[in-house]
Design an enzyme around this catalytic site. Structure first.
Site, short mmCIF file in Angstrom:
data_model
loop_
_atom_site.label_atom_id
_atom_site.label_comp_id
_atom_site.label_asym_id
_atom_site.label_seq_id
_atom_site.Cartn_x
_atom_site.Cartn_y
_atom_site.Cartn_z
N CYS A 95 0.88 -1.18 0.00
CA CYS A 95 0.00 0.00 0.00
C CYS A 95 0.91 1.23 0.00
O CYS A 95 1.98 1.21 -0.61
CB CYS A 95 -0.98 -0.02 1.17
SG CYS A 95 -0.23 -0.03 2.81
N TRP A 96 0.50 2.30 0.65
CA TRP A 96 1.29 3.53 0.61
C TRP A 96 2.57 3.40 1.41
O TRP A 96 3.66 3.69 0.92
CB TRP A 96 0.44 4.69 1.12
CG TRP A 96 1.14 6.02 1.09
CD1 TRP A 96 1.60 6.73 2.15
CD2 TRP A 96 1.46 6.81 -0.07
NE1 TRP A 96 2.19 7.90 1.74
CE2 TRP A 96 2.11 7.98 0.38
CE3 TRP A 96 1.25 6.64 -1.44
CZ2 TRP A 96 2.56 8.97 -0.49
CZ3 TRP A 96 1.70 7.62 -2.30
CH2 TRP A 96 2.34 8.77 -1.83
#
Length: 349
Positions: A95-96
């Site tokens: 993800c981020w």
């Protein structure tokens, strides 16, 4: 057991059955690891709603609401995009920053029984690697520039040489732009970050011990900027220069730019964006040629009176060593093949 890794070398990435980016579609569209599949655990609207609730309302309710959405979205991915994967499926998930969103996905995947790996640091780990390679460290590759005026056949020759096993770097393909006023491609250009991701991926797959042929470009390709480490290496690289008669170059340009030539409105709009020094009367004449469908005559006019003068001005400010001058006298495949032989010989000479 959930594995963890920060190894994003080509060999490591290619060892996974899939790279799964669980960020929102908007984050994914801005940039992602090349080859990744977007399976968002929150879509754009959901992510915004949960974020707003977290900041402006109850943090507990925001987490509960977000967890419910994430659970439903993961279930949908398990039944759809991942529905045909057997027990041997080995994904890398990110993800981020490698936090809650990827953590939720890998927890479920681990319970399913898949040997899943979490990318520690998430997309930011990839982005730091890209920046280090393209901004902070010298490019280690032995670059050789394929230069020549508009329509000389640089792109065709680059493609032909790549098919022969020559190491090539096609900046125009990576930037999705042919590098000229008429060079826009369908779908538009990637973001600057996505261009850099594509570029880093391509360079990381090339052997620094062997020469790499790259088309000579300006520091901008459309709206995308060539990163400083690569631009510095290109500025110091030796050159193989192509030559071709104006008539042949005009015919090749018409062929290569068939899409815009077939769109009269787009072609006319591009002509109105020519530099002011061209002169209104000249631009009016060229627009008249376009309107009359005299595309090859227009191409010749643009080459002689716009592109060639610009090419000569740029060449005057450069002092790159020249390895060879290669002539491509016609559009036929035999001429291209002979030129490829000469370039390959000069490249390895």
């Amino acid at each position: 057991m959930i594995r963890r890794s920060v190894d994003l070398s080509p060999a490591a990435r290619d060892g996974f059955d899939a790279l799964i980016d669980v960020r929102s579609p908007a984050e994914f569209a801005l940039d992602h690891i090349p080859g990744a599949l977007n399976l968002p655990v929150l879509d754009d609207a959901q992510r915004a709603a949960v974020g707003t609730e977290y900041v402006q309302g109850s943090k507990f309710l925001a987490r509960r609401h977000g967890a419910a959405l994430v659970a439903r979205n993961i279930a949908a991915h398990l039944e759809a995009a991942l529905g045909d994967r057997d027990g041997s499926f080995q994904p890398l998930v990110y993800c981020w920053r490698g936090g809650q969103r990827s953590g939720a996905m890998v927890t479920v995947m681990d319970q399913v029984g898949w040997p899943v790996t979490l990318l520690e640091g998430g997309y930011q780990t990839w982005r730091r690697q890209v920046k280090a390679a393209l901004y902070d460290a010298p490019v280690p590759h032995r670059l050789v520039l394929l230069d020549g005026p508009t329509g000389a056949g640089k792109t065709a020759l680059l493609t032909a040489l790549a098919a022969r096993g020559v190491q090539t770097l096609d900046l125009e393909a990576l930037a999705a732009h042919r590098g000229s006023l008429f060079g826009a491609m369908p779908g538009g250009q990637p973001s600057q970050k996505a261009f850099e991701s594509r570029l880093h991926d391509a360079l990381s797959r090339l052997d620094p011990a062997r020469p790499v042929l790259v088309e000579a470009e300006s520091s901008k390709i459309g709206a995308r900027v060539v990163p400083p480490s690569l631009w510095t290496a290109m500025a110091a690289a030796p050159v193989i220069r192509l030559e071709s008669p104006v008539a042949v170059r005009a015919a090749r340009t018409v062929r290569d730019y068939a899409a815009i030539a077939a769109d009269p409105a787009a072609l006319d709009a591009a002509l109105t964006r020519l530099p002011r020094h061209i002169g209104k009367a000249t631009v009016a004449d060229w627009r008249a040629l376009a309107a009359a469908g005299e595309i090859e005559a227009l191409a010749a006019e643009l080459i002689v009176h716009h592109y060639d003068p610009a090419y000569r001005r740029q060449a005057q400010g450069r002092s790159r060593p020249e390895r060879a001058v290669v002539d491509i006298p016609s559009l036929d495949e035999a001429a291209l093949s002979r030129a490829a032989d000469q370039v390959a010989a000069a490249l390895n000479g």
